[in-house]
Motif scaffolding. Structure first.
Motif, mmCIF file in Angstrom:
data_model
loop_
_atom_site.group_PDB
_atom_site.id
_atom_site.type_symbol
_atom_site.label_atom_id
_atom_site.label_comp_id
_atom_site.label_asym_id
_atom_site.label_seq_id
_atom_site.Cartn_x
_atom_site.Cartn_y
_atom_site.Cartn_z
ATOM 1 N N ASN A 95 0.997 -1.176 0.030
ATOM 2 C CA ASN A 95 0.021 0.100 0.301
ATOM 3 C C ASN A 95 0.803 1.398 -0.093
ATOM 4 O OD1 ASN A 95 -1.658 2.306 1.235
ATOM 5 N ND2 ASN A 95 -3.249 0.781 1.171
ATOM 6 N N ILE A 103 4.111 3.313 2.261
ATOM 7 C CA ILE A 103 4.083 3.427 3.886
ATOM 8 C C ILE A 103 5.094 4.122 4.184
ATOM 9 C CG2 ILE A 103 2.100 2.267 3.963
ATOM 10 C CD1 ILE A 103 3.900 -0.035 5.520
ATOM 11 N N GLU A 104 5.032 4.734 5.468
ATOM 12 C CA GLU A 104 6.333 5.835 5.798
ATOM 13 C C GLU A 104 7.476 4.957 6.306
ATOM 14 O OE1 GLU A 104 3.450 6.359 6.394
ATOM 15 O OE2 GLU A 104 2.844 8.406 6.065
ATOM 16 N N SER A 105 6.983 3.669 6.733
ATOM 17 C CA SER A 105 8.073 2.873 7.308
ATOM 18 C C SER A 105 8.728 1.764 6.308
ATOM 19 C CB SER A 105 7.762 1.717 8.357
ATOM 20 O OG SER A 105 6.802 1.035 8.087
ATOM 21 N N MET A 106 8.094 1.739 5.082
ATOM 22 C CA MET A 106 8.753 1.006 3.876
ATOM 23 C C MET A 106 8.064 1.652 2.355
ATOM 24 S SD MET A 106 8.101 -3.004 3.242
ATOM 25 C CE MET A 106 6.666 -2.679 2.191
ATOM 26 N N PRO A 107 8.845 2.684 2.083
ATOM 27 C CA PRO A 107 8.619 3.484 0.891
ATOM 28 C C PRO A 107 8.774 2.598 -0.247
ATOM 29 C CG PRO A 107 10.740 4.126 1.730
ATOM 30 C CD PRO A 107 10.063 3.222 2.768
ATOM 31 N N THR A 109 10.529 2.972 -2.554
ATOM 32 C CA THR A 109 12.114 2.762 -2.708
ATOM 33 C C THR A 109 12.688 1.734 -1.977
ATOM 34 O OG1 THR A 109 12.517 4.808 -1.280
ATOM 35 C CG2 THR A 109 12.242 5.015 -3.753
ATOM 36 N N THR A 110 12.083 1.087 -1.106
ATOM 37 C CA THR A 110 12.687 -0.093 -0.459
ATOM 38 C C THR A 110 13.040 -1.132 -1.471
ATOM 39 O OG1 THR A 110 11.506 0.292 1.681
ATOM 40 C CG2 THR A 110 12.183 -2.087 1.099
ATOM 41 N N CYS A 111 12.295 -1.524 -2.490
ATOM 42 C CA CYS A 111 12.347 -2.437 -3.581
ATOM 43 C C CYS A 111 12.629 -1.558 -4.842
ATOM 44 C CB CYS A 111 11.365 -3.234 -3.654
ATOM 45 S SG CYS A 111 11.121 -4.209 -2.123
#
Lengths: 220, 153
Positions: A95, A103-107, A109-111
């Motif tokens: 999401n 989401i703020e803890s996993m943008p 751009t994490t992936c």
């Protein structure tokens, strides 16, 4: 009449001034430049020509490569199109949140890293020169018909405050930084690209905006 | 190239486009981040870059130059575990364990932003860290325990 990107200035865009410049900038990585030419139409453009151009713009906007990340206020990217089989929400319970960048803890751009390198690996999260994100929520395209998307795209209150020249400039700027439109036509990794080429899309946007941004009659 | 890994500035004689995971494991002998899929699909290689979770297999050394890279080795130490690590032990979350360093790094990033995460927030933050053993129920409980511990409960 055919002019190069120097025409951007003539159109009041004022951003890309060099004649015939190859748009090769990005987030610092090196790869092939994207050459775009603004083909200014000679004389007036008819409504019919504008509508024909719109049909092609709609084919691009509604293509899964673009529409999958133009989703509604639920902020869920979609997986659809021939590369994905059955249409479904992005896997892994993703999401993008109200921010649309994840989401703020996993943008996102994490992936989905930010890079102008070509996308070559099947199934790897694609990347562009822009930070990965959903399009603003006002720009809902997924599952929308041609009239709805057309009305949105020509409405400055729902298209990022752009007039016709601004829409053309948006494409040029995207090519300059190798962002999402550019990626849509060359997604790599075995993904089906949006129909046509980036140049075709630019030509159509110039034609459609020159025609006064006509939209199809809801009655068909 | 100079990188900042777990608070230390280190020199790494690597190509700029070498994936960070390779730099960590093969050049700096930091083995906590695991190689799973190699294409940012599984999350086993998750580290923090300036506090945010990132799949280290898919970001280059050049992209993290000057940034603070934290691996699970830098999250806590055996003598002073991070609350998430403690909770992982308390709940015996790991089964095979291969994905767990990535799970813990994502959980720590979650709690840094949401001190009291809901089940939905936990699921959203950790669903992209794949666990073939299916330890998700224990992960969720461990995250809640860690949240309570971090808040001094």
């Amino acid at each position: 009449m055919k002019k190069t990107l120097g025409l951007a200035s003539a159109l009041g865009l004022g951003v890309i001034a060099a004649m015939g410049v190859a748009l090769s900038h990005g987030s610092g990585d090196d790869d092939a430049a994207i050459d775009l030419v603004v083909n200014q139409p000679e004389g007036d453009v008819s409504r019919e020509e504008g509508l024909a151009a719109w049909d092609r713009i709609f084919a691009v906007a509604s293509h899964p490569r673009c529409a999958n990340c133009h989703t509604d206020e639920n902020n869920v990217p979609m997986w659809s199109g021939p590369s994905y089989g059955k249409t479904r929400p992005h896997g892994m319970n993703i999401n993008a949140g109200m921010s649309r960048i994840g989401i703020e803890s996993m943008p996102c751009t994490t992936c989905h890293t930010q890079s102008t390198k070509p996308n070559t690996i099947p199934h790897a999260p694609p990347h562009t020169g822009h930070v990965w994100m959903l399009a603003p929520v006002e720009f809902v395209w997924f599952g929308k018909d041609t009239q709805t998307i057309c009305a949105q795209m020509r409405d400055p209150e729902r298209n990022g405050g752009r007039d016709g020249a601004g829409l053309v400039e948006h494409i040029l700027h995207d090519a300059e930084i190798k962002a999402f439109i550019t990626w849509g036509f060359n997604p790599g990794g075995g993904r089906e690209p949006a129909p046509g080429t980036m140049q075709d899309h630019l030509n159509d946007m110039v034609t459609w905006t020159a025609a006064g941004m006509p939209c199809p009659d809801p009655a068909g | 190239m100079q990188l900042i890994v777990n608070g230390e500035t280190v020199d790494a004689d690597v190509e700029e486009d070498m994936p960070l995971l390779w730099v960590l494991r093969d050049e700096l002998n930091v083995k906590g981040p695991k190689y799973g899929c190699g294409i940012a699909q599984c999350g086993a290689c998750t580290v923090h870059v300036d506090g945010m979770p990132v799949r280290s297999c898919s970001i280059t050394a050049k992209q993290v130059e000057g940034a603070e890279v934290t691996t699970i080795e830098g999250l806590g130490t055996p003598d002073a575990l991070h609350a998430v690590q403690e909770a992982w032990i308390d709940h015996q979350v790991a089964q095979c364990g291969y994905c767990q360093s990535g799970q813990i790094m994502s959980a720590a990033a979650l709690l840094a932003i949401y001190p009291e995460p809901s089940d939905e927030q936990i699921d959203r933050a950790l669903s992209a860290n794949l666990c073939r053993c299916g330890t998700y129920p224990r992960i969720r409980e461990a995250v809640k325990s860690a949240a309570a511990k971090l808040q001094g409960a």
